[in-house]
Design a protein around this motif. Structure first.
Motif, short mmCIF file in Angstrom:
data_model
loop_
_atom_site.label_atom_id
_atom_site.label_comp_id
_atom_site.label_asym_id
_atom_site.label_seq_id
_atom_site.Cartn_x
_atom_site.Cartn_y
_atom_site.Cartn_z
N LEU A 247 0.99 -1.14 0.08
CA LEU A 247 0.07 -0.13 -0.07
C LEU A 247 0.87 1.04 0.15
O LEU A 247 1.92 1.02 0.48
CB LEU A 247 -0.78 -0.09 1.23
CG LEU A 247 -1.80 -1.24 1.54
CD1 LEU A 247 -2.49 -1.21 2.65
CD2 LEU A 247 -2.47 -1.63 0.42
N LEU B 92 -8.83 -10.04 0.79
CA LEU B 92 -9.66 -9.84 2.07
C LEU B 92 -9.06 -10.19 3.27
O LEU B 92 -9.17 -9.37 4.45
CB LEU B 92 -10.96 -10.60 1.70
CG LEU B 92 -12.03 -10.35 2.34
CD1 LEU B 92 -12.57 -8.89 2.24
CD2 LEU B 92 -13.19 -11.18 2.00
N LEU C 258 -6.55 -7.36 3.97
CA LEU C 258 -7.00 -6.02 4.36
C LEU C 258 -8.13 -5.91 5.41
O LEU C 258 -8.03 -4.74 6.18
CB LEU C 258 -7.88 -5.60 3.16
CG LEU C 258 -7.02 -5.28 1.76
CD1 LEU C 258 -7.87 -4.73 0.69
CD2 LEU C 258 -6.04 -4.02 2.21
N ARG C 259 -8.75 -6.96 5.67
CA ARG C 259 -9.87 -7.12 6.93
C ARG C 259 -9.10 -6.72 8.15
O ARG C 259 -9.24 -5.77 8.89
CB ARG C 259 -10.49 -7.99 6.79
CG ARG C 259 -11.79 -7.89 7.45
CD ARG C 259 -13.01 -8.85 7.04
NE ARG C 259 -12.79 -10.17 6.44
CZ ARG C 259 -13.67 -10.88 5.94
NH1 ARG C 259 -14.90 -10.43 5.94
NH2 ARG C 259 -13.38 -11.94 5.27
N ALA D 236 -7.41 -3.23 8.22
CA ALA D 236 -8.19 -1.91 8.39
C ALA D 236 -8.67 -2.12 9.89
O ALA D 236 -9.22 -0.88 10.34
CB ALA D 236 -9.20 -1.94 7.36
N VAL E 35 -5.77 2.73 6.77
CA VAL E 35 -5.15 1.79 5.56
C VAL E 35 -6.17 1.96 4.44
O VAL E 35 -5.75 1.96 3.23
CB VAL E 35 -4.73 0.21 5.84
CG1 VAL E 35 -3.70 0.46 6.78
CG2 VAL E 35 -6.23 -0.41 6.22
N VAL E 36 -7.56 2.25 4.77
CA VAL E 36 -8.37 2.32 3.74
C VAL E 36 -8.29 3.54 2.79
O VAL E 36 -8.59 3.46 1.51
CB VAL E 36 -9.86 2.29 4.23
CG1 VAL E 36 -10.27 1.08 5.03
CG2 VAL E 36 -10.32 3.51 4.92
N GLU E 37 -7.59 4.43 3.27
CA GLU E 37 -7.04 5.55 2.41
C GLU E 37 -5.96 5.38 1.67
O GLU E 37 -5.55 6.07 0.59
CB GLU E 37 -6.99 6.76 3.11
CG GLU E 37 -8.19 7.24 4.00
CD GLU E 37 -9.33 7.67 3.32
OE1 GLU E 37 -9.18 8.28 2.27
OE2 GLU E 37 -10.44 7.46 3.81
N LEU E 38 -5.21 4.42 1.73
CA LEU E 38 -4.03 3.83 1.15
C LEU E 38 -4.13 3.54 -0.14
O LEU E 38 -5.36 2.84 -0.54
CB LEU E 38 -3.18 3.02 1.68
CG LEU E 38 -2.61 3.72 3.25
CD1 LEU E 38 -1.76 2.78 3.80
CD2 LEU E 38 -2.10 4.94 3.19
N THR E 39 -3.44 3.78 -1.23
CA THR E 39 -3.42 3.24 -2.53
C THR E 39 -3.01 1.77 -2.60
O THR E 39 -2.00 1.33 -1.90
CB THR E 39 -2.36 4.01 -3.68
OG1 THR E 39 -2.76 5.35 -3.69
CG2 THR E 39 -2.68 3.31 -4.95
N LEU E 40 -3.69 0.99 -3.29
CA LEU E 40 -3.48 -0.66 -3.39
C LEU E 40 -2.38 -0.52 -4.46
O LEU E 40 -2.77 -0.60 -5.61
CB LEU E 40 -4.40 -1.54 -3.56
CG LEU E 40 -4.24 -2.94 -3.93
CD1 LEU E 40 -3.52 -3.35 -2.54
CD2 LEU E 40 -5.58 -3.49 -4.09
#
Lengths: 379, 379
Positions: free
Chosen positions: B207, B258, B261-262, B265, B271-276
């Motif tokens: 990320l 998933l 990320l789950r 987050a 982390v949800v704002e980060l670029t994958l």
């Protein structure tokens, strides 16, 4: 007639094709066709589902476009010799929890009041139709009238037509010498015309498996999160789409992927085994009322930057069009028409938009009622 | 001495470098260096954390390698003129729920019994150290002795050394004419030697954000799901890693993403704002006891396919080495040494592995106790 279309996405190309069919010489300008919002669309054609409650004019336009889709698809396939993936088997509305189910039941009620066929189903009935759905699925409905198309195939077919393409960008409408200019560059229309078109980011995933997990399009709600799952014949499953108001950002984010995978896996646990083949993000053109802008460009907008005048002392000012406008530009005889702001409905609205724009370009009038979508409503 | 190293990952290159330093001419064969398991490693150097309870020999080997890492890193940086990202600020163990906390407390207890420094922390104390942690975080600990390195930088530095590289693959050890052959091709060793090395798939995400969300390495547990979050100086956050027994599959799956990320987050909502930025998958070489294989290749394994004999009537048979072996091959004077099966610990164990293998290659003996890791233990 010579026509310039600014924007080579689904809307721009559909307009270009219709103008072509009416004998125009058409040039499409798009410096970056890979940024088309259609590339992050799933291609669901579901006029009742997508219309917000109460937006009757928009719903009527969607129904009109829906009626035109079968012929549009057939003629496009005939003209291009390519498939566009038009399918008519309906979609399933699927809810995970009781709260999710209540939301689906409100939609079922809305379908009924709109006279659109809809059939409520229990969780068991849904699993009989789609055995891979989670045993936790509470209930939902079957919407037999929902259709779908593959937007990538539609774009590919439209791009194969005898349209002249230019990869240059048009940054100033006054430089265009053709008889008519169609502004159909999605969110880019804001900078070109000053019209209030804002980007609404959508993230979308493409998953791949050896064989399809489901046969129907699934429109799901799981723990309040909305997701759609669109199976393609080749084993691809399109999972979409987020709706984010964060400017012109087109990065794929951890949060976007999580917001799609979580409800997808809740409703259809088998998705966890699928390959994450592609992640992508695009920008849908939204307007203040999220209905499209169709028709002549208001005159004060024919500048690179919008005319901003203070409203009242103490207010921050607004974009205004102080005079009545004309669709002709200062007697030079060149029309500028706008076809943007289609938000989430660009694919669905492409056939009717092409018809309206070609009517206006060639005759100055159309028998489709687009009064509610005039670009003047925000001036 | 001329040495052939089969495999250009962290282990193979570390061995090659050590042999080079002892005056050998070294050729590394790797047809596909992009498949190194080190590329999907985060580079955490945490010997206490990674050893399973009770595996004392392995823990001792890890501690020995850990002691060698500072010099290994410094010398590699000096030899290559490149940074390897060695950092010593310790890691945080972070638990989301009471159950997750109980799991961390068991690990804290294990650290203590192993004599490794560990400091339990409340949720509040953790958030004082890392304010971006979720307010839901229940508690955890600080492990000041955990270090980290960037495996990509280590690989880049090792690849820059004056080693001869061949992109041809070695499919038959008897074709190698050099004095010593090091089998260090990870999961590929199974096919080459018949040794019981199995692939353990790991998926990992990279990320990216404008600035780092955390300063420490986070080893987290959230609702029973394990994840580590490794911040890099450039704003990258490595999120790893799944552990999946599914053969040689290296696809990135929806479920793998998933599963990472789950919990990420849950513990670190930002982390949800980060670029994958990147998703990847690789194969770690596991053995039946998940400890490495270090030392001479048993003779019956010097064939392309393992010798499989029926065990007893009714049994399916097993891979066997019926005779005592010798490290020399039938009097031809060529040694074959194995260095694989490092599972999740290849980066950590690289310095000690290089030392052991170079000792055995040059003198036939080593003062590191590797009796527990002899390849004969599975024959």
């Amino acid at each position: 007639m010579r026509a310039t279309v600014v924007g080579g996405g689904v809307i721009g190309l559909a307009c270009a094709w219709e103008l072509l069919r009416r004998g125009a010489q058409v040039t499409v300008h798009d410096p970056d066709p890979g940024r088309s919002a259609g590339l992050v669309a799933a291609g669901m054609l579901a006029p009742t589902a997508e219309a917000n409650y109460g937006e009757e004019a928009l719903r009527a336009l969607m129904l009109e476009s829906m009626r035109r889709w079968p012929a549009f698809a057939a003629e496009l396939e005939a003209a291009s010799g390519m498939r566009v993936g038009y399918r008519t088997e309906g979609s399933l509305l699927v809810a995970l929890t009781d709260d999710d189910h209540a939301e689906v039941l409100r939609l079922v009620d809305y379908y009924r009041r709109a006279g659109t066929p809809i059939e409520p189903l229990t969780g068991r009935q849904l699993r009989e139709l789609e055995p891979m759905l989670s045993p936790r699925v509470r209930g939902g409905a079957f919407a037999p009238g929902d259709h779908q198309v593959d937007p990538r195939l539609v774009l590919r077919a439209l791009r194969s037509l005898p349209i002249r393409f230019e990869s240059t960008s048009i940054d100033d409408l006054s430089t265009v010498r053709d008889d008519v200019t169609i502004v159909a560059n999605g969110v880019g229309a804001a900078r070109l015309t000053g019209l209030p078109v804002r980007p609404v980011k959508g993230q979308l995933l493409r998953l791949r498996g050896a064989e399809p997990l489901v046969r129907h399009v699934i429109r799901g709600v799981a723990l309040g999160r909305h997701v759609y799952l669109v199976p393609r014949a080749d084993g691809e499953l399109v999972v979409g789409a987020t709706e984010e108001e964060r400017g012109a950002d087109t990065t794929v984010t951890a949060g976007g992927v999580l917001d799609l995978l979580r409800p997808a896996a809740d409703l259809l646990p088998g998705v966890v085994e699928l390959t994450l083949a592609e992640t992508l993000a695009g920008l849908r053109p939204g307007t203040p009322d999220n209905a499209p802008l169709l028709g002549p460009l208001p005159v004060p907008h024919r500048v690179d930057h919008a005319v901003v005048v203070p409203d009242k002392p103490g207010h921050s000012g607004s974009v205004v069009a102080p005079q009545p406008h004309d669709q002709r530009d200062g007697g030079r005889g060149r029309r500028v028409l706008v076809a943007t702001g289609h938000y989430r409905n660009g694919v669905l609205l492409a056939p009717v938009t092409a018809r309206v724009i070609a009517d206006l370009a060639t005759t100055g009038a159309t028998d489709v009622d687009v009064a509610a979508f005039a670009a003047t409503r925000f001036t």
